[in-house]
Design an enzyme around this catalytic site. Sequence first.
Site, PDB file in Angstrom:
ATOM      1  N   GLU A  67       0.817  -1.207   0.000  1.00  0.00           N
ATOM      2  CA  GLU A  67       0.000   0.000   0.000  1.00  0.00           C
ATOM      3  C   GLU A  67       0.858   1.267   0.000  1.00  0.00           C
ATOM      4  O   GLU A  67       1.943   1.306   0.585  1.00  0.00           O
ATOM      5  CB  GLU A  67      -0.952  -0.016   1.197  1.00  0.00           C
TER       6      GLU A  67
ATOM      7  N   CYS B 167      -1.050   5.663  10.052  1.00  0.00           N
ATOM      8  CA  CYS B 167       0.175   4.970  10.473  1.00  0.00           C
ATOM      9  C   CYS B 167      -0.155   3.630  11.107  1.00  0.00           C
ATOM     10  O   CYS B 167      -0.996   3.551  11.996  1.00  0.00           O
ATOM     11  CB  CYS B 167       0.909   5.759  11.549  1.00  0.00           C
TER      12      CYS B 167
ATOM     13  N   CYS C 293       6.424  -7.157   6.875  1.00  0.00           N
ATOM     14  CA  CYS C 293       7.540  -6.679   7.688  1.00  0.00           C
ATOM     15  C   CYS C 293       7.904  -7.767   8.673  1.00  0.00           C
ATOM     16  O   CYS C 293       7.021  -8.470   9.174  1.00  0.00           O
ATOM     17  CB  CYS C 293       7.138  -5.410   8.447  1.00  0.00           C
TER      18      CYS C 293
ATOM     19  N   CYS D 190       3.515   8.433   1.306  1.00  0.00           N
ATOM     20  CA  CYS D 190       4.019   7.464   2.271  1.00  0.00           C
ATOM     21  C   CYS D 190       4.182   6.142   1.527  1.00  0.00           C
ATOM     22  O   CYS D 190       3.208   5.554   1.068  1.00  0.00           O
ATOM     23  CB  CYS D 190       3.001   7.356   3.406  1.00  0.00           C
TER      24      CYS D 190
ATOM     25  N   CYS E 290       1.727  -2.764  15.582  1.00  0.00           N
ATOM     26  CA  CYS E 290       1.652  -2.404  14.169  1.00  0.00           C
ATOM     27  C   CYS E 290       0.912  -3.474  13.374  1.00  0.00           C
ATOM     28  O   CYS E 290       1.222  -4.666  13.486  1.00  0.00           O
ATOM     29  CB  CYS E 290       3.061  -2.205  13.614  1.00  0.00           C
TER      30      CYS E 290
ATOM     31  N   CYS F 265       6.787  -5.538  15.517  1.00  0.00           N
ATOM     32  CA  CYS F 265       6.380  -4.587  16.561  1.00  0.00           C
ATOM     33  C   CYS F 265       4.936  -4.897  16.958  1.00  0.00           C
ATOM     34  O   CYS F 265       4.075  -5.098  16.104  1.00  0.00           O
ATOM     35  CB  CYS F 265       6.513  -3.150  16.066  1.00  0.00           C
TER      36      CYS F 265
END
Length: 368
Positions: A95, A338, A115, A108, A122, A119
């Site tokens: 995205e 975010c 990933c 962004c 996230c 974390c």
Amino acid sequence: MSSERVNLLGLPREQLETFVAARLGAKPFRARQLMKWIYRRGAADFSAMTDLAQDFRAQLAEIAEITVPEIVTEQRSRDGTRKWMLRMDQVQGIETVYIPEPDRGTLCISSQVGCAMDCTFCSTAQQGFNRNLSAAEIVGQVWLARREIGDSGKITNVVFMGMGEPLANYRNVLPAMRIFLDDLGYDLSRRRVTLSTSGLVPQIYKLAEECNVALAVSLHAPNDELRSELVPINRKHPIAELLEACWHYIDQQNGRSITFEYVMLDGVNDRPEHAQQLARLLTGRPAKLNLIPFNPFPGTPYRRSAAAAIVKFRDILNDHGIIATIRKTRGDDIDAACGQLAGKVTDRTLVRLGTRLTNPSRTPAEIQ
Ligand code: SAH
């Protein structure tokens, strides 16, 4: 066969010059002409490049291509934010988000499919990791967004705050950044290209030597105990080591400051004593804090801190002379804020970083 053609989109100027010289016996200015077409005018078709000789264009088309990812869906937020899902292959998607503001337009971008950093707060982490994006796939996000935005806006800033850990894909992120900065590429100033990292210390030192861009660091906690829980890479590179690398980066780059990102999690890292601990870490340093109200996603145990707690946290930092701002949440109605970018990822890692770091014998070499 198109798969044998070189995608020019990922080649920074020097590599493109070498390519046209080695493969076509052409002078370096041909590469510069090509860059103008690709990046300034957004061309993807050699036949449109009318100031290049016809046989040069024909030869080029035999060995090269300008290929961008395909847009699968677009969503528009009521605040003007736009999010595109881009197809990376048969199953994977990433995205890219465009955030227009009165005085600027921020794109962004993503650096990986998924990933591996794991974390806990996230949403991308929940998807696991599939693969690194190529330089062309990274640059292609800007190329596509510019085409889609057209005259209705302008990309003045590019931030690596989409999916993925950019420093874990250093090899491809570096050439992409060179194209963003090149005056024949996107001609962005070094302060308007921001790499955001969860804290891969060795790569911060490497970056300090090789490329001058703004650095944002996902800190999220003021002490190692809490940070190791939220950001597992902290178990490998604790806060003191990370901050050392940050100050080195600023010295080396003659930079102004590092922006530390701090996600505000209700009852977890948002108490006044956390702000005071942060102030002790950062007072007198070239540091700014960007407080990010947590953006929830399905299945998360976290909640966003109360607005009053965030304001109080900021005020404590400000009272210590630290510049702290609260990030305005954009595009959350389309899951574009975010930490909400989930894309479409088939996890190939099976075991994620947090688990690997508790069992070091399984730590793979690529995680440094
Ligand atoms: N891997 C890079 C870039 C990722 S995201 C990094 O870690 O910096 C950009 C920022 O959004 C990071 O600071 C990240 O920690 C933060 N973020 C992640 N999930 C979030 C969430 N659910 N709500 C708010 N911010 C989040």
